[in-house]
Design a protein around this motif. Structure first.
Motif, mmCIF file in Angstrom:
data_model
loop_
_atom_site.group_PDB
_atom_site.id
_atom_site.type_symbol
_atom_site.label_atom_id
_atom_site.label_comp_id
_atom_site.label_asym_id
_atom_site.label_seq_id
_atom_site.Cartn_x
_atom_site.Cartn_y
_atom_site.Cartn_z
ATOM 1 N N MET A 1 11.044 4.627 -8.634
ATOM 2 C CA MET A 1 11.745 5.143 -7.317
ATOM 3 C C MET A 1 13.206 5.270 -7.592
ATOM 4 S SD MET A 1 11.377 1.991 -3.918
ATOM 5 C CE MET A 1 9.334 2.620 -4.825
ATOM 6 N N TYR A 219 14.762 1.957 4.007
ATOM 7 C CA TYR A 219 13.360 1.415 5.288
ATOM 8 C C TYR A 219 13.665 0.144 6.107
ATOM 9 C CZ TYR A 219 9.899 2.832 9.021
ATOM 10 O OH TYR A 219 9.404 3.064 9.558
ATOM 11 N N SER A 221 11.073 -1.946 8.623
ATOM 12 C CA SER A 221 9.995 -1.293 8.988
ATOM 13 C C SER A 221 9.752 -2.471 10.733
ATOM 14 C CB SER A 221 8.361 -1.548 8.679
ATOM 15 O OG SER A 221 7.645 -2.630 9.760
ATOM 16 N N ASP A 222 9.704 -2.116 11.831
ATOM 17 C CA ASP A 222 9.234 -2.487 13.208
ATOM 18 C C ASP A 222 9.049 -4.409 13.066
ATOM 19 O OD1 ASP A 222 10.804 -1.156 14.620
ATOM 20 O OD2 ASP A 222 9.375 0.323 15.325
ATOM 21 N N LYS A 223 8.293 -3.614 12.176
ATOM 22 C CA LYS A 223 6.957 -5.329 12.136
ATOM 23 C C LYS A 223 8.296 -6.628 11.302
ATOM 24 C CE LYS A 223 2.804 -3.163 10.304
ATOM 25 N NZ LYS A 223 2.883 -1.437 9.897
ATOM 26 N N ARG A 266 13.116 -2.056 -4.102
ATOM 27 C CA ARG A 266 12.277 -0.873 -3.445
ATOM 28 C C ARG A 266 13.642 -0.347 -2.171
ATOM 29 N NH1 ARG A 266 11.482 -5.549 -0.849
ATOM 30 N NH2 ARG A 266 11.358 -6.621 -2.259
ATOM 31 N N ASN A 267 13.066 0.587 -1.445
ATOM 32 C CA ASN A 267 12.820 1.222 -0.919
ATOM 33 C C ASN A 267 12.968 0.938 0.694
ATOM 34 O OD1 ASN A 267 11.221 2.820 -0.353
ATOM 35 N ND2 ASN A 267 12.216 4.620 -0.682
ATOM 36 N N TYR A 268 12.714 -0.380 0.877
ATOM 37 C CA TYR A 268 12.160 -0.417 1.941
ATOM 38 C C TYR A 268 11.942 -2.628 2.219
ATOM 39 C CZ TYR A 268 7.956 -1.102 -0.805
ATOM 40 O OH TYR A 268 7.098 -1.689 -1.446
ATOM 41 N N VAL A 269 12.123 -2.469 3.544
ATOM 42 C CA VAL A 269 11.966 -4.115 3.466
ATOM 43 C C VAL A 269 10.775 -5.096 2.955
ATOM 44 C CG1 VAL A 269 13.250 -6.334 4.881
ATOM 45 C CG2 VAL A 269 14.739 -4.083 4.773
ATOM 46 N N ILE A 270 11.009 -6.090 2.387
ATOM 47 C CA ILE A 270 8.904 -6.473 2.677
ATOM 48 C C ILE A 270 9.569 -8.431 3.354
ATOM 49 C CG2 ILE A 270 8.196 -5.096 1.100
ATOM 50 C CD1 ILE A 270 8.321 -7.692 -1.176
ATOM 51 N N PRO A 271 8.726 -9.017 4.144
ATOM 52 C CA PRO A 271 9.163 -9.986 4.604
ATOM 53 C C PRO A 271 10.160 -11.425 3.702
ATOM 54 C CG PRO A 271 7.188 -9.878 4.994
ATOM 55 C CD PRO A 271 7.469 -9.071 4.911
ATOM 56 N N GLU A 272 9.751 -11.330 2.021
ATOM 57 C CA GLU A 272 10.213 -12.150 1.005
ATOM 58 C C GLU A 272 11.591 -11.535 1.342
ATOM 59 O OE1 GLU A 272 7.115 -10.686 1.131
ATOM 60 O OE2 GLU A 272 6.133 -11.780 -0.099
ATOM 61 N N GLY B 587 4.061 -14.716 1.948
ATOM 62 C CA GLY B 587 4.280 -13.723 2.169
ATOM 63 C C GLY B 587 3.415 -12.727 0.604
ATOM 64 N N LYS B 589 3.663 -10.516 -1.426
ATOM 65 C CA LYS B 589 4.775 -10.266 -3.166
ATOM 66 C C LYS B 589 4.978 -11.784 -3.837
ATOM 67 C CE LYS B 589 5.767 -6.048 -3.856
ATOM 68 N NZ LYS B 589 6.706 -5.196 -4.126
ATOM 69 N N GLU B 590 5.256 -12.463 -2.914
ATOM 70 C CA GLU B 590 5.471 -13.873 -2.985
ATOM 71 C C GLU B 590 4.292 -14.808 -3.310
ATOM 72 O OE1 GLU B 590 6.049 -16.016 0.769
ATOM 73 O OE2 GLU B 590 6.984 -17.880 -0.232
ATOM 74 N N CYS B 608 1.874 -3.532 0.462
ATOM 75 C CA CYS B 608 3.036 -4.031 0.780
ATOM 76 C C CYS B 608 4.190 -2.645 0.597
ATOM 77 C CB CYS B 608 3.747 -4.410 0.083
ATOM 78 S SG CYS B 608 3.361 -6.484 0.171
ATOM 79 N N LEU B 611 2.536 -1.371 4.329
ATOM 80 C CA LEU B 611 2.774 -1.420 5.043
ATOM 81 C C LEU B 611 4.005 -1.696 5.476
ATOM 82 C CD1 LEU B 611 1.321 -3.818 7.090
ATOM 83 C CD2 LEU B 611 2.155 -5.090 5.739
ATOM 84 N N TYR B 612 4.679 -1.772 4.779
ATOM 85 C CA TYR B 612 5.987 -2.248 5.294
ATOM 86 C C TYR B 612 6.487 -0.621 5.492
ATOM 87 C CZ TYR B 612 4.741 -7.076 4.792
ATOM 88 O OH TYR B 612 4.658 -7.838 4.597
ATOM 89 N N ARG B 613 6.727 -0.132 5.079
ATOM 90 C CA ARG B 613 6.630 1.917 5.146
ATOM 91 C C ARG B 613 6.053 2.490 6.444
ATOM 92 N NH1 ARG B 613 8.336 4.392 -0.173
ATOM 93 N NH2 ARG B 613 6.313 3.017 -1.209
ATOM 94 N N ASP B 614 5.534 1.044 7.362
ATOM 95 C CA ASP B 614 4.995 2.231 8.137
ATOM 96 C C ASP B 614 3.946 3.338 8.271
ATOM 97 O OD1 ASP B 614 5.530 0.229 10.129
ATOM 98 O OD2 ASP B 614 7.219 1.163 10.523
#
Lengths: 313, 632
Positions: A1, A219, A221-223, A266-272, B587, B589-590, B608, B611-614
């Motif tokens: 990436m 990015y 996401s709405d989630k 990463r170019n997107y956010v995850i819950p972590e 999560g 990754k966690e 992930c 999912l998190y990039r929709d």
């Protein structure tokens, strides 16, 4: 990436943590996150744990200008912003810029300054400009304020009100280093001189580019937005808490989660990402109820966080 | 992309059809034709988007029809003219340009038409139409609202789906209400207007008057007359007794107004219990398997010739329980009014009288005379037919000596007249013969075409003896044989069982009865000691399994493939790392970081990232993840 300038910034963190600021990886990382998301950081710890060293090393490694303000109870706002001085030869007033006109400003012991000065400082932090005698001066960019305060000292201090705490993106402590690291630090002695001679590892253009990328390209996401929203509303409903995380707090969590995702490649956010930044970004914004004032805000927020399901679908 | 106008038009036509089809066969021919024509023209206009009919002419046409049909209004004839007008108005609306106002008019008119159909018939199809109508109307109204609020001409198909599902919610939400209303609302048990209207209709089938020779042909009607819940009975015994016609009036057999009191009792035979569910009809006579003993569950008036009348029957659909004895004889004392039962028609042909004299000479005792008459019928090669019937001034003579073919009325009335001529008291019994046994519902279905007339002759030492002269016909089907049912017949059987249960559970629904049943059940339960029988569970088991499978399938269908994937993944991880603490707040990754398992990490990374990039998982990623999960 392909994440522009990420390698350079990671290199800065690496160098700082291995060479100059051993055992302060969390604080360094958070400082970089604050820088990347355009916020400010409040270091809250007892003296002598390297708060000032951290600020100095950061500015040195990032190749940014550095200004320092030592707060005392007689510090006036003009001591920070600067003032106009009459120039006899030209027969007019000339504005002399104060220490705030630097990329990285260290505000040592901010709670020693009187409220008038504090609010002037915080306003400058928020607005990123200073108005003196009717003229508005833009502050340099990137702009990062590292404020420190000693939570133990009570005499002769003016506690930052909650509304002003909210303006700091991150509040964190530094904490004692581990035994072996501390021994090595003691053996190596002060490294202030080395820091003075540090070579800049990145340019301010690099930092601005990284800031821009974090702001525009990562990015969310709405989630994740839902997840953050859930966290924010849960803090508002939690019984020991009088007032939870504000909307600005929510925005700040999202922004710093983006910066965290950037650092993790990463170019997107995850819950972590959210989980990693939620406590340093959110905890200091909580106002506890009178009877629960001795609770630890960090732990409280952590327990709230542990009860929110991450979005998995 | 879907054109909103097209969707609206399709819905409007569906609504119109749902409203008009249930009444289509009740209305006059002219509105029928006009409706079909305007349906076709309306479609064509819509396709071309040019409407040739507007302004005064359509209004005038509908006004003329309105006047024509309004003139037909009367107290007895109210619904059909109203429906005719409705359908004409609908037809005019179909032809005109479709705007919101016209759409709503179409909708309202269709609703009225459908409501009108419930006055004419109460069959189960009404419920079907009503359901479809409600659903379509809900969708239609939502679309109509949608179309007035959007500027665009078309909508994407995924939004179409959304709208559809939202509009389906409304009728779905009304179902619990429907059930509630079903319990509390009063209802009519027969189609009010149609029932009143058809009183003067054509009679083919059972009638209270037997007049052979009145018509050249008898139409066959398959209308259901009644259904009888019963065990299967031999065809030879399937005579449903309704009315006894004991006197001759001109050419016709009728029931005398005179009340005859005879002391009678049934012969020996098997006792059969049955429950009869009559369809609404205008006759007060109750039909019971020959020979009826008792009727209960309804107030009846019983006469000594085993004829039962009930005025309550006119009140609506109901049921009555009967007990019958399968016998051919009614024992009675020899004090019957012989003169009354020996009256003959005033006008009889010479051939008939000489035949009677000839037959009377063949035996002294009544039995011998009867068997001589039977022999005459058997040797005469009479044929059973419903067409080309004798229709002269003296149809009995024509039937006996010339045409030699006719239906049961000819057989029975000529046989009975001959009996009277040779000095044996006789009478006609009207009712039904046979019945189609529905093995699914366990009941006999009796239709109008099974109407039948037979004879009872009085013998001194036996009493009234049943004789069916139609049996002497040469082409009479041998008894005891039921024709094999084809596919159509089987379908008809199944559909009739539905109709049977519909009548029993919905139309005949009675709150008082239900409460009564509940009370009885409660009383029964109080006396029951709970004894657990494990073998009873065996019956419930398949049902439970089926229910569980059904619920599972619904849940499975509802969850997306991603949901199932993650669920499977977490299940596997839990099994592999029982110590790992996995909460909903953990999560992926966690988890990967904590467990340090390359498979978990791979799953977390790929999952992930989508999912998190929709972004939906690509098919390749999905199979890859499935592999990872199965590897775990």
């Amino acid at each position: 990436m392909n994440l522009p300038k990420r390698d350079e910034i990671l290199h800065v963190i690496d160098t700082l943590v291995t060479k100059y600021l051993r055992g302060k990886i969390k604080a360094v990382e958070l400082s970089v996150i604050a820088l990347l998301s355009g916020g400010h950081i409040l270091l809250e710890d007892i003296p002598g744990l390297g708060k000032t060293t951290l600020a100095l090393a950061l500015s040195g490694a990032l190749g940014l200008s550095f200004g320092r303000i030592q707060c005392t109870s007689d510090l006036m706002p003009s001591d920070i912003t600067g003032l106009s001085i009459f120039n006899r030869e030209e027969s007019l007033f000339k504005f002399i810029k104060g220490p705030i006109f630097n990329n990285i400003v260290l505000m040592d012991e901010i709670n020693r300054a009187m409220p008038k000065t504090q609010s002037a400082m915080l306003e400058a932090m928020e607005e990123r400009r200073v108005t003196v005698e009717g003229t508005t001066y833009q502050l340099p960019s990137p702009f990062l304020v590292i404020a420190t305060q000693n939570p133990m000292e009570q005499v002769g201090t003016y506690r930052l009100p909650e509304s002003q705490m909210d303006r700091f993106l991150i509040r964190t402590g530094i904490g004692y280093p581990t035994g072996s690291v501390e021994k090595a630090i003691i053996k190596g002695g002060s490294i202030r001189d080395e820091i003075k001679n540090m070579q800049a590892l990145v340019s301010s253009e690099d930092i601005l580019a990284a800031q821009k990328f974090v702001k525009e390209e990562i990015y969310i996401s709405d989630k994740i937005v839902d997840y953050i929203f859930q966290l924010v509303t849960e803090t508002r409903k939690h019984s020991p808490i009088l007032s939870g995380i504000s909307t600005r707090g929510g925005i700040n969590i999202a922004d710093s989660a983006k910066a965290h995702a950037f650092l993790k490649g990463r170019n997107y956010v995850i819950p972590e990402d959210v989980k990693a930044v939620a406590v340093p970004v959110g905890a200091h914004r909580l106002v506890l109820k009178m009877e629960n004032e001795d609770l630890n805000k960090e732990e409280l927020l952590d327990s709230v966080l542990k009860n929110i399901a991450v979005p998995l679908v | 992309m879907v054109n909103i106008q097209t969707v609206l038009n399709i819905l409007a036509y569906s609504v119109t059809l749902l409203g008009v089809v249930p009444v289509f066969f009740y209305i006059d021919m002219a509105p029928r034709l006009i409706f079909v024509a305007s349906l076709i023209c309306g479609c064509a206009f819509d396709l071309k988007e040019r409407y040739h009919l507007h302004g005064l002419p359509p209004t005038l046409v509908s006004l003329i029809f309105f006047i024509v049909y309004a003139a037909q209004f009367s107290r007895e004839n109210l619904v059909v003219p109203a429906l005719n007008i409705l359908v004409i108005l609908l037809s005019v609306r179909l032809l005109s340009e479709k705007n919101v106002r016209n759409y709503l008019q179409l909708l309202a008119l269709s609703l009225f038409a459908l409501a009108g159909s419930s006055l004419l018939s109460l069959s189960m199809t009404f419920l079907l139409f009503l359901f479809l109508f409600l659903i379509t109307v809900a969708i239609f109204l939502v679309f109509l609202t949608f179309s007035t609020f959007t500027s665009g001409q078309s909508i994407p198909s995924n939004e179409l789906k959304k709208i559809l599902s939202v509009s389906l919610l409304m009728p779905a939400a009304s179902i619990p209400l429907l059930l509630l209303f079903f319990v509390i609302l009063p209802r009519t048990q027969f189609p009010l207007w149609h029932f009143l209207n058809s009183r003067g209709g054509t009679v083919a089938g059972f009638s209270e008057r037997v007049e052979p020779g009145a018509a050249a042909e008898v139409g066959v009607r398959k209308n259901v007359v009644f259904r009888v819940q019963s065990i299967k009975i031999d065809y030879a015994d399937l005579y449903w007794r309704g009315i006894v016609l004991n006197t001759i009036q001109g050419k016709a057999w009728v029931r005398s107004q005179k009340r005859l009191v005879e002391e009678v009792s049934a012969g020996k035979g098997r006792v059969v219990r049955q429950t009869v569910y009559p369809e609404p009809s205008a006759t007060p006579y109750l039909f019971v398997l020959n020979l009826p003993q008792t009727i209960y569950g309804i107030r009846v008036e019983r006469e000594t010739d085993y004829v039962f009348r009930s005025s309550a029957l006119r009140g609506g659909r109901m049921r009555y329980d009967t007990i019958s004895v399968l016998t051919d004889t009614i024992r009675g004392r020899p004090d019957i009014e012989r003169v009354f039962y020996l009256e003959t028609p005033v006008r009889l042909s010479a051939r008939v009288i000489s035949l009677a004299a000839d037959l009377a000479r063949r035996g002294k005792r009544d039995e011998e005379k009867i068997s001589a008459l039977k022999d005459f019928f058997l040797s005469g090669k009479y044929a059973y037919s419903t067409t080309n019937l004798p229709q002269s001034a003296d149809p009995i003579d024509e039937f006996l000596f010339e045409k030699k073919s006719g239906h049961c009325e000819f057989f029975a009335s000529s046989f009975a007249i001959m009996l009277r001529l040779i000095g044996v008291p006789s009478r006609l019994v009207g009712g039904y013969r046979g019945g189609e046994y529905n093995t699914i519902g366990g009941y006999y279905l009796i239709t109008e075409e099974m109407a039948h007339v037979w004879v009872e002759a009085y013998l001194e030492d036996i009493g009234w003896l049943k004789i069916d002269p139609s049996e002497f016909a040469v082409n009479r089907a041998p008894p005891g044989q039921t024709p094999q049912l084809g596919l159509y017949g089987k379908l008809r059987l199944i559909s009739d069982s539905f109709s049977y249960y519909w009548n029993q559970t919905v139309i005949n629904y009675d709150l008082e009865k239900q409460v009564q049943i509940l009370r009885e059940t409660n009383a029964l339960l109080q006396g029951v000691t709970l004894s657990f029988k494990p073998e009873k569970l065996l019956y419930a088991l398949p049902l439970l399994i089926f229910a569980a499978l059904f619920i599972g399938a619904i849940k499975w269908r509802r969850s997306s493939r991603e949901e199932r994937l993650v669920r499977g993944f977490l299940k596997k991880v839990r099994r592999k790392y029982p110590v790992a603490e996995i909460t909903p707040a953990t999560g992926l990754k966690e988890l990967a970081e904590v467990l340090d398992d390359p498979d978990v990490s791979q799953f977390a990374d790929i999952y992930c990232a989508s999912l998190y990039r929709d972004r939906r998982l690509s098919a390749r990623e999905f199979t890859l993840l499935r592999e990872v999960v199965s590897r775990l």
